[in-house]
Design a protein around this motif. Structure first.
Motif, mmCIF file in Angstrom:
data_model
loop_
_atom_site.group_PDB
_atom_site.id
_atom_site.type_symbol
_atom_site.label_atom_id
_atom_site.label_comp_id
_atom_site.label_asym_id
_atom_site.label_seq_id
_atom_site.Cartn_x
_atom_site.Cartn_y
_atom_site.Cartn_z
ATOM 1 N N ASP A 119 1.041 -0.202 -3.659
ATOM 2 C CA ASP A 119 1.021 0.990 -2.803
ATOM 3 C C ASP A 119 1.361 2.283 -3.529
ATOM 4 N N ARG A 181 5.445 -1.885 7.226
ATOM 5 C CA ARG A 181 4.318 -1.771 6.280
ATOM 6 C C ARG A 181 3.149 -2.562 6.854
ATOM 7 N N SER A 183 -0.807 -3.752 6.577
ATOM 8 C CA SER A 183 -1.891 -3.903 5.590
ATOM 9 C C SER A 183 -2.720 -5.126 5.951
ATOM 10 N N LYS A 189 -3.260 -2.394 -0.063
ATOM 11 C CA LYS A 189 -2.491 -1.181 0.211
ATOM 12 C C LYS A 189 -1.933 -1.180 1.631
ATOM 13 N N LEU A 191 0.045 0.765 4.967
ATOM 14 C CA LEU A 191 0.410 2.001 5.654
ATOM 15 C C LEU A 191 1.907 1.885 5.950
ATOM 16 N N GLU A 228 -0.845 7.174 2.895
ATOM 17 C CA GLU A 228 -0.259 5.855 3.163
ATOM 18 C C GLU A 228 1.005 5.938 4.010
ATOM 19 N N TYR A 278 -4.178 3.899 10.085
ATOM 20 C CA TYR A 278 -4.559 2.619 9.482
ATOM 21 C C TYR A 278 -6.068 2.587 9.238
ATOM 22 N N LEU A 281 -7.020 4.515 6.225
ATOM 23 C CA LEU A 281 -6.666 3.841 4.967
ATOM 24 C C LEU A 281 -7.553 2.617 4.718
#
Ligand code: SUG
Length: 451
Positions: A119, A181, A183, A189, A191, A228, A278, A281
């Motif tokens: 990340d 977190r 993902s 990666k 968020l 992020e 999200y 990303l």
């Protein structure tokens, strides 16, 4: 690319685990003040949690307890030998002795905030030890947490452990309990959703533990790019109803977010912000947001059952499981447990099974399955280096050694009065020595690695 997966660190209660009623914003802690605790049972229950996680194919590591009573705190008020200070403190300042004796370092969701290498702009695995400024009994954890995390990650390539943020600058940080977190998978990666209760505005509830400034400071030193991160304000009303950390009202794992509709200040629109961030990303990938409505489970019921303080874990078959406290079955005629079963029966989400664990000793202080864990996504190379540096990765052999030390040294029961008995301190020293040898850490020196 290295496949990355997650290690779940679990905190072990120490031999002074007791009910001091030390967190006034935490309903369970306040309610159970003064009741008799069992440090031995508390530690064995946590080993049970570790065994369950292992049996489900999760990679588990252990974080050791800290030496209590915390002598530097007592030394600010008393002098003489350790035994003399304890004897004097129990008479002259019993409330201070309770704080100095808290085993609260077991709730390692508050140990640090973690950003994995995948990340960060510099490719490093960043950990910031939380300063836990709000409560004295927790603030005293911060330095030793930094020391022990530094020792544990010393040999891990690209790992950077940051010291606690400066509370003098007004930064109040409670670690991963206010951070999620999201993902598609642990190796992709994430968020980072930082949830805060205070931003220096008139709307801040008095008991808010996490400040926006602290969350921003963590973002900066972890080199997390703007796309992020998202900063979301907690709903002040629910903080006042006992949601002292975000993990009392929301839990996430990979691409699943299980959350109460009243968790955030702007309710559903905050959830939409998370969803949109999200999608930016990870275009085309879906974030599965499971919203529990107040009608289904009230905030008060969530606080008492610790519904959201469950862990959601990824299973080796790609599906997920919930690890929930038995209180979800026991209270309100099992309403919370039923809701969990319903969620797991729904084929529209990856949650398949729920496991209920008895963590009653920790729960009586407001510490459920999610409070006891700190998640660290690591590459294979980082995991191998971790295993080569210290012995924290849990297998049955390690569990048996820890268990033997617990049976040998942990008190059966503790009350406020027994904390004044220096024998408890001596038992703590023996535990630190024993665990230190088992884990290859110098726990009598705050957790540094042996020379
Ligand atoms: O900070 N309880 C802890 C519980 C922390 C739970 N952690 C998370 N939600 N992540 C706290 O309030 C009570 C100690 C006592 O009363 O003796 C206490 O510190």
């Amino acid at each position: 690319m290295n496949p990355t997966d997650e290690i779940i660190f679990i905190g072990l209660p120490g031999p002074t685990h007791h009910y001091g009623g030390l967190s006034s914003d935490n309903v369970a802690s306040s309610t159970n003040r003064g009741s008799v605790s069992s440090p031995k049972e508390a530690a064995l229950q946590v080993l049970g949690l570790m065994r369950l996680l292992l049996s489900l194919g999760v990679k588990v590591a252990v974080l050791p307890p800290q030496l209590r009573p915390h002598m530097p705190l007592l030394r600010l008020h008393f002098s003489g030998s350790e035994e003399e200070m304890i004897r004097e403190a129990v008479v002259k300042a019993p409330a201070l002795l309770e704080k100095a004796s808290s085993a609260s370092a077991m709730w390692v969701a508050n140990a640090a905030t973690v950003s994995p290498s995948v990340d960060t702009a510099d490719g490093k695995l960043h950990l910031t030890a939380a300063n836990l400024f709000t409560n004295l009994h927790r603030r005293i954890e911060a330095e030793d947490t930094f020391t022990v995390l530094s020792a544990i990650f010393a040999g891990v390539p690209d790992a950077v452990v940051h010291p606690p943020l400066s509370a003098a600058a007004g930064l109040h940080d409670e670690g991963a309990a206010n951070h999620m977190r999201l993902s598609p998978g642990h190796g992709e990666k994430g968020l980072h959703v930082f949830v805060f209760g205070a931003s220096g505005s008139a709307r801040d509830p008095e008991s808010a533990r996490q400040s926006l400034s602290a969350s921003r400071a963590v973002q900066q030193q972890h080199r997390l790019p703007q796309e992020e991160v998202l900063f979301v304000r907690q709903n002040a009303e629910v903080i006042n109803e006992g949601v002292f950390h975000n993990d009392v009202i929301a839990v996430s794992n990979a691409d699943v977010l299980l959350v109460h509709e009243l968790a955030f200040e702007h309710g559903h629109s905050a959830l939409q912000d998370i969803d949109e961030a999200y999608a930016r990303l990870h275009p085309g990938r879906e974030l599965i947001v499971l919203v529990v409505e107040d009608e289904q489970l009230t905030v008060d019921e969530a606080v008492h059952t610790y519904f959201f303080n469950s862990q959601i874990i990824s299973l080796p078959n790609g599906r997920m499981a919930l690890i929930a406290p038995v209180e979800a079955q026991a209270l309100y005629e099992g309403k919370a447990a039923e809701l969990m079963e319903q969620i797991c029966a729904d084929e529209g989400n990856p949650l398949d099974e729920v496991h209920f664990v008895d963590l009653r000793q920790s729960m009586r202080n407001g510490g459920g399955p999610a409070c006891l864990r700190l998640r660290v996504a690591m590459t294979q190379i980082q995991q191998e280096a971790l295993a080569a540096t210290v012995r924290v990765l849990v297998d049955e052999a390690l569990l048996e050694e820890l268990e033997a030390a617990i049976y040998r040294y942990y008190p059966e029961s503790i009350t406020a009065e027994t904390l004044g008995n220096p024998a408890i301190y001596h038992a703590s020293l023996q535990v630190m020595e024993a665990f230190g040898q088992i884990m290859r850490l110098n726990l009598l020196q705050g957790g540094s690695a042996p020379a």
